[in-house]
Motif scaffolding. Structure first.
Motif, PDB file in Angstrom:
ATOM      1  N   PHE A  87       9.037  45.667   1.501  1.00  0.00           N
ATOM      2  CA  PHE A  87       8.291  45.797   0.196  1.00  0.00           C
ATOM      3  C   PHE A  87       6.754  45.101   0.535  1.00  0.00           C
ATOM      4  N   MET A  88       5.820  45.827   0.020  1.00  0.00           N
ATOM      5  CA  MET A  88       4.652  45.523   0.078  1.00  0.00           C
ATOM      6  C   MET A  88       3.781  45.428  -1.289  1.00  0.00           C
ATOM      7  N   THR A  89       2.623  45.012  -1.454  1.00  0.00           N
ATOM      8  CA  THR A  89       1.817  45.279  -2.536  1.00  0.00           C
ATOM      9  C   THR A  89       0.587  46.156  -2.037  1.00  0.00           C
ATOM     10  N   GLN A  90       0.054  46.964  -3.178  1.00  0.00           N
ATOM     11  CA  GLN A  90      -0.877  47.786  -2.955  1.00  0.00           C
ATOM     12  C   GLN A  90      -2.316  47.051  -2.374  1.00  0.00           C
ATOM     13  N   ASP A  91      -2.498  45.752  -2.465  1.00  0.00           N
ATOM     14  CA  ASP A  91      -3.704  45.153  -2.113  1.00  0.00           C
ATOM     15  C   ASP A  91      -3.373  44.489  -0.532  1.00  0.00           C
ATOM     16  N   ALA A  92      -2.262  44.745  -0.058  1.00  0.00           N
ATOM     17  CA  ALA A  92      -2.104  43.902   1.378  1.00  0.00           C
ATOM     18  C   ALA A  92      -2.184  44.942   2.557  1.00  0.00           C
ATOM     19  N   VAL A  93      -3.046  44.688   3.475  1.00  0.00           N
ATOM     20  CA  VAL A  93      -3.428  45.910   4.437  1.00  0.00           C
ATOM     21  C   VAL A  93      -3.057  45.419   5.704  1.00  0.00           C
ATOM     22  N   PRO A  94      -1.907  45.908   6.423  1.00  0.00           N
ATOM     23  CA  PRO A  94      -1.626  45.516   7.916  1.00  0.00           C
ATOM     24  C   PRO A  94      -3.021  45.033   8.703  1.00  0.00           C
ATOM     25  N   LYS A  95      -2.940  44.383   9.556  1.00  0.00           N
ATOM     26  CA  LYS A  95      -4.106  43.961  10.276  1.00  0.00           C
ATOM     27  C   LYS A  95      -4.193  44.614  11.535  1.00  0.00           C
ATOM     28  N   ASN A  96      -2.823  45.376  12.020  1.00  0.00           N
ATOM     29  CA  ASN A  96      -2.935  46.114  13.033  1.00  0.00           C
ATOM     30  C   ASN A  96      -1.549  47.158  13.001  1.00  0.00           C
ATOM     31  N   LYS A  97      -1.558  47.838  14.205  1.00  0.00           N
ATOM     32  CA  LYS A  97      -0.259  49.017  14.103  1.00  0.00           C
ATOM     33  C   LYS A  97       0.874  48.298  14.420  1.00  0.00           C
ATOM     34  N   VAL A 112      19.646  36.816   9.883  1.00  0.00           N
ATOM     35  CA  VAL A 112      18.465  37.042   9.217  1.00  0.00           C
ATOM     36  C   VAL A 112      18.608  38.139   8.282  1.00  0.00           C
ATOM     37  N   GLY A 113      18.718  37.769   6.837  1.00  0.00           N
ATOM     38  CA  GLY A 113      18.715  38.782   5.548  1.00  0.00           C
ATOM     39  C   GLY A 113      17.387  39.053   5.295  1.00  0.00           C
ATOM     40  N   ALA A 114      16.011  38.560   5.408  1.00  0.00           N
ATOM     41  CA  ALA A 114      14.748  38.820   5.458  1.00  0.00           C
ATOM     42  C   ALA A 114      13.796  38.191   6.037  1.00  0.00           C
ATOM     43  N   ALA A 115      12.705  38.941   6.199  1.00  0.00           N
ATOM     44  CA  ALA A 115      11.691  38.479   6.945  1.00  0.00           C
ATOM     45  C   ALA A 115      10.423  38.892   6.233  1.00  0.00           C
ATOM     46  N   TYR A 116       9.271  37.799   6.268  1.00  0.00           N
ATOM     47  CA  TYR A 116       8.074  37.899   5.697  1.00  0.00           C
ATOM     48  C   TYR A 116       6.942  37.828   6.636  1.00  0.00           C
ATOM     49  N   ALA A 117       5.717  38.348   6.151  1.00  0.00           N
ATOM     50  CA  ALA A 117       4.801  38.385   7.178  1.00  0.00           C
ATOM     51  C   ALA A 117       3.628  37.312   6.758  1.00  0.00           C
ATOM     52  N   ARG A 118       2.652  37.040   7.909  1.00  0.00           N
ATOM     53  CA  ARG A 118       1.679  36.224   7.679  1.00  0.00           C
ATOM     54  C   ARG A 118       0.599  36.840   6.775  1.00  0.00           C
ATOM     55  N   GLN A 119       0.158  36.090   5.614  1.00  0.00           N
ATOM     56  CA  GLN A 119      -1.065  36.677   5.056  1.00  0.00           C
ATOM     57  C   GLN A 119      -2.430  36.069   5.689  1.00  0.00           C
ATOM     58  N   LEU A 120      -3.216  36.924   5.851  1.00  0.00           N
ATOM     59  CA  LEU A 120      -4.784  36.296   6.141  1.00  0.00           C
ATOM     60  C   LEU A 120      -5.496  36.751   5.090  1.00  0.00           C
ATOM     61  N   PRO A 121      -6.873  35.555   5.049  1.00  0.00           N
ATOM     62  CA  PRO A 121      -7.548  35.830   4.211  1.00  0.00           C
ATOM     63  C   PRO A 121      -8.802  36.914   4.410  1.00  0.00           C
ATOM     64  N   THR A 156      11.994  26.199   1.462  1.00  0.00           N
ATOM     65  CA  THR A 156      13.194  26.909   2.388  1.00  0.00           C
ATOM     66  C   THR A 156      13.251  28.424   1.670  1.00  0.00           C
ATOM     67  N   PHE A 157      13.027  28.531   0.299  1.00  0.00           N
ATOM     68  CA  PHE A 157      13.248  29.890  -0.165  1.00  0.00           C
ATOM     69  C   PHE A 157      12.022  30.705  -0.314  1.00  0.00           C
ATOM     70  N   PHE A 158      10.869  30.144   0.111  1.00  0.00           N
ATOM     71  CA  PHE A 158       9.680  30.786   0.127  1.00  0.00           C
ATOM     72  C   PHE A 158       9.864  31.961   0.840  1.00  0.00           C
ATOM     73  N   CYS A 159       9.409  33.348   0.187  1.00  0.00           N
ATOM     74  CA  CYS A 159       9.462  34.729   0.793  1.00  0.00           C
ATOM     75  C   CYS A 159       8.394  35.507  -0.140  1.00  0.00           C
ATOM     76  N   SER A 160       7.633  36.100   0.464  1.00  0.00           N
ATOM     77  CA  SER A 160       6.701  36.761  -0.544  1.00  0.00           C
ATOM     78  C   SER A 160       6.577  38.474  -0.428  1.00  0.00           C
ATOM     79  N   ASN A 161       6.871  39.119  -1.635  1.00  0.00           N
ATOM     80  CA  ASN A 161       6.845  40.392  -1.451  1.00  0.00           C
ATOM     81  C   ASN A 161       5.537  41.053  -1.407  1.00  0.00           C
ATOM     82  N   VAL A 162       4.519  40.297  -1.193  1.00  0.00           N
ATOM     83  CA  VAL A 162       3.161  40.872  -0.563  1.00  0.00           C
ATOM     84  C   VAL A 162       3.452  41.844   0.841  1.00  0.00           C
ATOM     85  N   CYS A 163       4.431  41.305   1.553  1.00  0.00           N
ATOM     86  CA  CYS A 163       4.965  41.831   2.660  1.00  0.00           C
ATOM     87  C   CYS A 163       5.990  41.311   3.075  1.00  0.00           C
ATOM     88  N   ALA A 164       7.366  41.784   2.922  1.00  0.00           N
ATOM     89  CA  ALA A 164       8.551  41.008   3.093  1.00  0.00           C
ATOM     90  C   ALA A 164       9.809  42.249   3.538  1.00  0.00           C
TER      91      ALA A 164
END
Length: 307
Positions: A87-97, A112-121, A156-164
């Motif tokens: 799941f991603m949001t429309q304003d989150a852009v992959p830094k690389n390939k 592991v049931g879920a994995a979320y990405a690092r968000q860079l400014p 512990t529950f933190f997980c963001s659908n910006v990119c998860a």
């Protein structure tokens, strides 16, 4: 690394050039994407000609009155036949390939049931927001489980659908996202997943560019909605320590500003934190507030139309 099929889900509303960049970078990922499922709110804002035609894209339209953070994503999940749903949001852009490839590696651990990405400014991100991004999304990866609640509390529950990304079979087994929620559908589900014995992976090597420069009022409203979501789900949040992490972040940010000779910005930090705290406190007591005041406090007006 195990080989999984992967679908990407992106809810959209009046998408702009950032969304086009997102699609372009998804097309260049080293790990194959099966389908990109786009859940677009208000067809009148969608211009098919703006997006290059791709066989793996499916677009579904819905009315704004029918949008719900949880329900739209839950509906999209049912349309996916992949092993992993990203799941991603429309304003989150992959830094690389390597975004998808790095996220998928986390699932080599079967717990592991879920994995979320690092968000860079973003480049235009304000200094305080940039620092808090790094506080919430540090450079070191980790895996969180039920054993970490005493130390990490609600984080512990933190997980963001910006990119998860989520393991589809576990997602379905646990009932997926709440179909009616003002906000925070990702943490509500993640909390239930951790309580079931599964783990959440934070993958610092998987990076997206995403940040906001909110006003004081926007911070207030966002935290009001966050608190409402927690209040409505005591089965996840009631007995979990939550506010100490925010205090820790404010202290570290103030120290960072002082060390970098930006002491005058501490006033901005205090005001920002005050609006966040007030929004959160009011949100925790939303059920005692008059409806008109709630409408002034929330970011999500549509949610209260159906209460």
């Amino acid at each position: 690394m195990n080989q999984y099929t992967v679908d990407v889900v992106i809810p959209t509303y009046q998408p702009d050039i950032t969304f086009i960049t997102l699609l372009e970078r998804l097309d260049k990922q080293t790990y194959p994407i099966n389908e990109i499922i786009i859940m677009n709110t208000e067809e009148s804002f969608w211009k098919e000609s703006d997006y290059p035609e791709q066989m793996n894209r499916k677009v579904f339209h819905l009315f704004k009155k029918d949008f719900d953070h949880g329900a739209v994503r839950a509906e999209a999940a049912l349309k996916s036949k992949a092993d992993i749903i990203l799941f991603m949001t429309q304003d989150a852009v992959p830094k690389n390939k390597y975004l998808v490839e790095n996220l998928i590696k986390a699932f080599d651990d079967n717990d592991v049931g879920a994995a979320y990405a690092r968000q860079l400014p973003r480049i235009n991100c304000k200094m305080i927001e940039a620092y808090t991004r790094n506080f919430n999304y540090p450079g070191n990866s980790c895996t969180k489980s039920l054993e970490d609640i005493e130390e990490l509390g609600i984080k512990t529950f933190f997980c963001s659908n910006v990119c998860a990304a989520y393991r589809k079979d576990i997602y379905m087994e646990l009932g997926g996202f709440e179909r009616r929620t003002i906000f925070n559908e990702d943490m509500i589900y993640a909390g239930k997943m951790v309580q079931s014995g599964m783990k959440i992976a934070y993958v610092a090597e998987a990076e997206v560019i995403h940040s906001h420069n909110y006003s004081y009022i926007e911070y207030f409203k966002r935290n009001f909605d966050l608190a409402v979501s927690q209040k409505e789900h005591p089965e996840v949040f009631e007995n979990v320590r939550s506010e100490s992490e925010g205090i820790k972040m404010v202290r570290q940010t103030a120290h960072y500003l002082y060390k970098n000779k930006k002491s005058w910005m501490i006033v901005d930090l205090i005001l920002q934190s005050g609006f966040k705290w007030l929004g959160y406190k009011l949100g925790k007591s939303y059920n005692k507030l008059p409806r008109e005041l709630i409408r002034r406090c929330t970011m999500n007006q549509t949610y209260w139309e159906h209460q």
